[in-house]
Design a protein around this motif. Structure first.
Motif, PDB file in Angstrom:
ATOM      1  N   ASP A  25     -25.452  28.711 -41.507  1.00  0.00           N
ATOM      2  CA  ASP A  25     -25.696  27.387 -42.097  1.00  0.00           C
ATOM      3  C   ASP A  25     -25.795  27.523 -43.604  1.00  0.00           C
ATOM      4  N   TYR A  26     -25.132  26.633 -44.307  1.00  0.00           N
ATOM      5  CA  TYR A  26     -25.416  26.452 -45.722  1.00  0.00           C
ATOM      6  C   TYR A  26     -26.167  25.137 -45.830  1.00  0.00           C
ATOM      7  N   ASP A  27     -26.587  24.766 -47.043  1.00  0.00           N
ATOM      8  CA  ASP A  27     -27.429  23.571 -47.181  1.00  0.00           C
ATOM      9  C   ASP A  27     -26.902  22.377 -46.398  1.00  0.00           C
ATOM     10  N   SER A  28     -25.647  22.038 -46.694  1.00  0.00           N
ATOM     11  CA  SER A  28     -25.145  20.810 -46.082  1.00  0.00           C
ATOM     12  C   SER A  28     -24.053  21.077 -45.052  1.00  0.00           C
ATOM     13  N   THR A  29     -23.703  22.332 -44.859  1.00  0.00           N
ATOM     14  CA  THR A  29     -22.564  22.638 -43.977  1.00  0.00           C
ATOM     15  C   THR A  29     -22.966  23.698 -42.960  1.00  0.00           C
ATOM     16  N   GLN A  30     -22.399  23.562 -41.771  1.00  0.00           N
ATOM     17  CA  GLN A  30     -22.502  24.673 -40.825  1.00  0.00           C
ATOM     18  C   GLN A  30     -21.144  25.378 -40.842  1.00  0.00           C
ATOM     19  N   ALA A  31     -21.090  26.512 -41.515  1.00  0.00           N
ATOM     20  CA  ALA A  31     -19.808  27.217 -41.663  1.00  0.00           C
ATOM     21  C   ALA A  31     -19.400  27.877 -40.354  1.00  0.00           C
ATOM     22  N   LEU A  32     -20.378  28.375 -39.589  1.00  0.00           N
ATOM     23  CA  LEU A  32     -20.104  28.955 -38.268  1.00  0.00           C
ATOM     24  C   LEU A  32     -21.098  28.357 -37.279  1.00  0.00           C
ATOM     25  N   GLY A  49      -6.835  29.439 -38.764  1.00  0.00           N
ATOM     26  CA  GLY A  49      -7.424  28.101 -38.783  1.00  0.00           C
ATOM     27  C   GLY A  49      -7.271  27.482 -40.154  1.00  0.00           C
ATOM     28  N   PRO A  50      -7.491  26.182 -40.248  1.00  0.00           N
ATOM     29  CA  PRO A  50      -7.299  25.495 -41.527  1.00  0.00           C
ATOM     30  C   PRO A  50      -8.377  25.878 -42.533  1.00  0.00           C
ATOM     31  N   SER A  51      -8.141  25.505 -43.754  1.00  0.00           N
ATOM     32  CA  SER A  51      -9.076  25.794 -44.835  1.00  0.00           C
ATOM     33  C   SER A  51     -10.461  25.232 -44.504  1.00  0.00           C
ATOM     34  N   GLY A  52     -11.474  26.062 -44.712  1.00  0.00           N
ATOM     35  CA  GLY A  52     -12.848  25.586 -44.514  1.00  0.00           C
ATOM     36  C   GLY A  52     -13.362  25.715 -43.094  1.00  0.00           C
ATOM     37  N   CYS A  53     -12.591  26.344 -42.192  1.00  0.00           N
ATOM     38  CA  CYS A  53     -13.032  26.409 -40.790  1.00  0.00           C
ATOM     39  C   CYS A  53     -14.004  27.562 -40.533  1.00  0.00           C
ATOM     40  N   GLY A  54     -14.225  28.412 -41.538  1.00  0.00           N
ATOM     41  CA  GLY A  54     -15.235  29.467 -41.373  1.00  0.00           C
ATOM     42  C   GLY A  54     -14.684  30.873 -41.253  1.00  0.00           C
ATOM     43  N   LYS A  55     -13.377  31.049 -41.440  1.00  0.00           N
ATOM     44  CA  LYS A  55     -12.766  32.376 -41.270  1.00  0.00           C
ATOM     45  C   LYS A  55     -13.372  33.409 -42.230  1.00  0.00           C
ATOM     46  N   SER A  56     -13.407  33.040 -43.508  1.00  0.00           N
ATOM     47  CA  SER A  56     -13.899  34.003 -44.504  1.00  0.00           C
ATOM     48  C   SER A  56     -15.379  34.284 -44.300  1.00  0.00           C
ATOM     49  N   THR A  57     -16.117  33.277 -43.891  1.00  0.00           N
ATOM     50  CA  THR A  57     -17.547  33.479 -43.646  1.00  0.00           C
ATOM     51  C   THR A  57     -17.737  34.511 -42.537  1.00  0.00           C
ATOM     52  N   LEU A  58     -16.947  34.402 -41.483  1.00  0.00           N
ATOM     53  CA  LEU A  58     -17.035  35.361 -40.378  1.00  0.00           C
ATOM     54  C   LEU A  58     -16.741  36.787 -40.882  1.00  0.00           C
ATOM     55  N   LEU A  59     -15.727  36.883 -41.717  1.00  0.00           N
ATOM     56  CA  LEU A  59     -15.336  38.188 -42.244  1.00  0.00           C
ATOM     57  C   LEU A  59     -16.420  38.759 -43.160  1.00  0.00           C
ATOM     58  N   ARG A  60     -16.971  37.890 -44.005  1.00  0.00           N
ATOM     59  CA  ARG A  60     -18.015  38.358 -44.936  1.00  0.00           C
ATOM     60  C   ARG A  60     -19.255  38.813 -44.180  1.00  0.00           C
ATOM     61  N   ILE A  61     -19.557  38.132 -43.091  1.00  0.00           N
ATOM     62  CA  ILE A  61     -20.726  38.544 -42.291  1.00  0.00           C
ATOM     63  C   ILE A  61     -20.438  39.880 -41.597  1.00  0.00           C
ATOM     64  N   ASP A 173      -8.727  39.632 -45.701  1.00  0.00           N
ATOM     65  CA  ASP A 173      -8.784  38.186 -45.910  1.00  0.00           C
ATOM     66  C   ASP A 173      -7.526  37.704 -46.631  1.00  0.00           C
ATOM     67  N   GLU A 174      -6.649  37.054 -45.894  1.00  0.00           N
ATOM     68  CA  GLU A 174      -5.382  36.550 -46.427  1.00  0.00           C
ATOM     69  C   GLU A 174      -4.683  37.585 -47.302  1.00  0.00           C
ATOM     70  N   PRO A 175      -4.405  38.764 -46.746  1.00  0.00           N
ATOM     71  CA  PRO A 175      -3.903  39.834 -47.604  1.00  0.00           C
ATOM     72  C   PRO A 175      -2.508  39.588 -48.162  1.00  0.00           C
ATOM     73  N   THR A 206      -5.838  34.511 -41.683  1.00  0.00           N
ATOM     74  CA  THR A 206      -4.621  33.860 -42.175  1.00  0.00           C
ATOM     75  C   THR A 206      -4.668  32.376 -41.846  1.00  0.00           C
ATOM     76  N   HIS A 207      -3.941  31.551 -42.625  1.00  0.00           N
ATOM     77  CA  HIS A 207      -3.754  30.212 -42.090  1.00  0.00           C
ATOM     78  C   HIS A 207      -2.293  29.917 -41.776  1.00  0.00           C
ATOM     79  N   HIS A 208      -1.533  30.997 -41.577  1.00  0.00           N
ATOM     80  CA  HIS A 208      -0.136  30.825 -41.153  1.00  0.00           C
ATOM     81  C   HIS A 208       0.029  31.247 -39.690  1.00  0.00           C
TER      82      HIS A 208
END
Ligand SMILES: Nc1ncnc2c1ncn2[C@@H]1O[C@H](COP(=O)(O)OP(=O)(O)OP(=O)(O)O)[C@@H](O)[C@H]1O
Length: 361
Positions: A25-32, A49-61, A173-175, A206-208
């Motif tokens: 959770d971020y302040d106003s968003t649930q990223a995952l 998945g599309p932009s903002g769906c939480g892919k990078s957050t999953l990777l960073r975690i 991440d989107e290499p 990826t988002h392709h």
């Protein structure tokens, strides 16, 4: 790849990577919002998945750069992030490669590759780094500086840098997003070869959809912080879990219907709708490649309303009897269709997909 004969990349002990009910959770968003995904040792999974769906957050975690709000990450069944433990990034045996794979300009190319090997004696680090550079075909540039490298060469150096510590898990991440289309395909193949050789368990964001199909043993489709479906490319193409997944993997015509007492009445016959009840709104999907056109064959009568040349294929708009709107159809360009042609359209009802009509999300 030019230059030196390639060596082989050193293999690693691949690890199982598990996400359990992962939430961020971020302040106003649930990223995952509660992601469960179990990745087998050596498996390559593409997160799509599309932009903002939480892919990078999953990777960073997974990398340990960020902490989950709830849920756990396990590597070989050991918790590395969760309520019990937090293992620092450098102790996870995880390699990272980001979209912006910036090399250090003041270090030689070899110095860049050896950067992650500080724990080793200098001579050994140099030897390992050189072997990795050789594997990507760039050992002859070891003592040069990054500014002389082309985009593809920079990417290879970044790859060598990522694999040289022999990570059990590789996170990317989107290499390929910074590369032009032609180079991208070549780099996808090279990277895939390298990942297979090292046997690192890999997650590629990826988002392709095409990139995901090309590279992933499995594709995990995400939407709005949730895992929608995970499976092999063929599975996702033939049996998409919902309309969103169907749209990712195929060009489709979407036609709205009301479900009848037992099925949906369409011009290609009655289609079963087991998950729906009478009166529900349903979307019937017909793939653009799923319509066979002929001049005198069997099928529904139609007329070509428009033809667009797209190289090997032509994209047609065809008015077909029984359908309120024209169907989009992909056909071989060489068949020479022209506007105004009378045709027959054959559509296999078994290839049609039926989903509940989605409210706009
Ligand atoms: N540090 C942060 N603070 C607040 N919100 C964030 C933060 N990081 C991510 N988010 C939000 O969390 C959601 C998921 O972001 P994330 O970067 O994981 O998506 P993504 O699928 O990787 O997107 P993209 O393909 O654009 O990189 C987005 O709504 C984003 O705005």
């Amino acid at each position: 790849m030019n230059g030196d004969a390639k060596g082989r990349a050193a293999a690693t002990f691949a690890a199982r990577l598990t996400f359990e009910n992962l939430t961020r959770d971020y302040d106003s968003t649930q990223a995952l919002a509660g992601v469960d995904l179990d990745i087998a040792p050596g498996e390559i999974v593409c997160l799509l998945g599309p932009s903002g769906c939480g892919k990078s957050t999953l990777l960073r975690i997974a990398a340990g750069i960020e902490k989950p709000s709830a849920g756990r990450v396990l590597i070989n069944e050991q918790e590395v992030a969760g309520p019990q433990r937090f293992v620092a990034p450098e102790e996870r045996g995880v390699g990272l490669m980001f979209q912006d794979f910036a090399l250090f300009p003041h270090l030689t190319i070899l110095g860049n590759v050896a950067f992650g090997l500080k724990a080793l004696p200098k001579a050994e680090a140099r030897r390992e780094a050189l072997a990795a550079l050789k594997r990507v075909g760039l050992a002859h540039l070891a003592d040069e500086y990054p500014h002389i490298l082309s985009g593809g060469q920079q990417q290879r150096v970044a790859l060598a840098r990522a694999i040289v510590p022999r990570p059990a898990v590789m996170l990317m991440d989107e290499p390929f997003s910074g590369l032009d289309v032609q180079l991208r395909e070549a780099m996808q193949d090279e990277t895939l070869g390298l990942l297979r050789e090292t046997r690192a368990t890999s997650v590629i964001v990826t988002h392709h959809p095409e990139e995901a199909m090309r590279m992933g043993d499995r594709i995990a489709v995400m939407r709005a912080g949730r895992l929608v479906q995970a499976g092999g490319a063929e599975d996702l193409y033939h049996k998409p879990a919902d309309l969103f997944v169907a749209r990712l993997f195929s060009e489709i015509n979407e036609i709205g219907y009301r479900v009848g007492s037992e099925s949906i009445d369409t011009p290609i016959g009655a289609l079963p709708a087991p998950a729906l009840k009478a009166g529900d709104r349903a979307t019937v999907c017909i793939r653009e490649r799923g319509v066979e056109l002929s001049r005198n064959g069997t099928g529904l009568a139609g007329r070509i309303l428009d033809v667009k040349f797209l190289g090997d294929v032509a994209r047609l708009e065809v008015g077909v009897e029984g359908f309120d709107k024209p169907l989009k159809v992909r056909a071989r360009e060489s068949d020479g269709w022209a506007r105004g042609d009378e045709v027959r359209a054959q559509i296999d009802p078994a290839s049609a997909l039926v989903f509940p009509t989605e409210s706009q999300k």
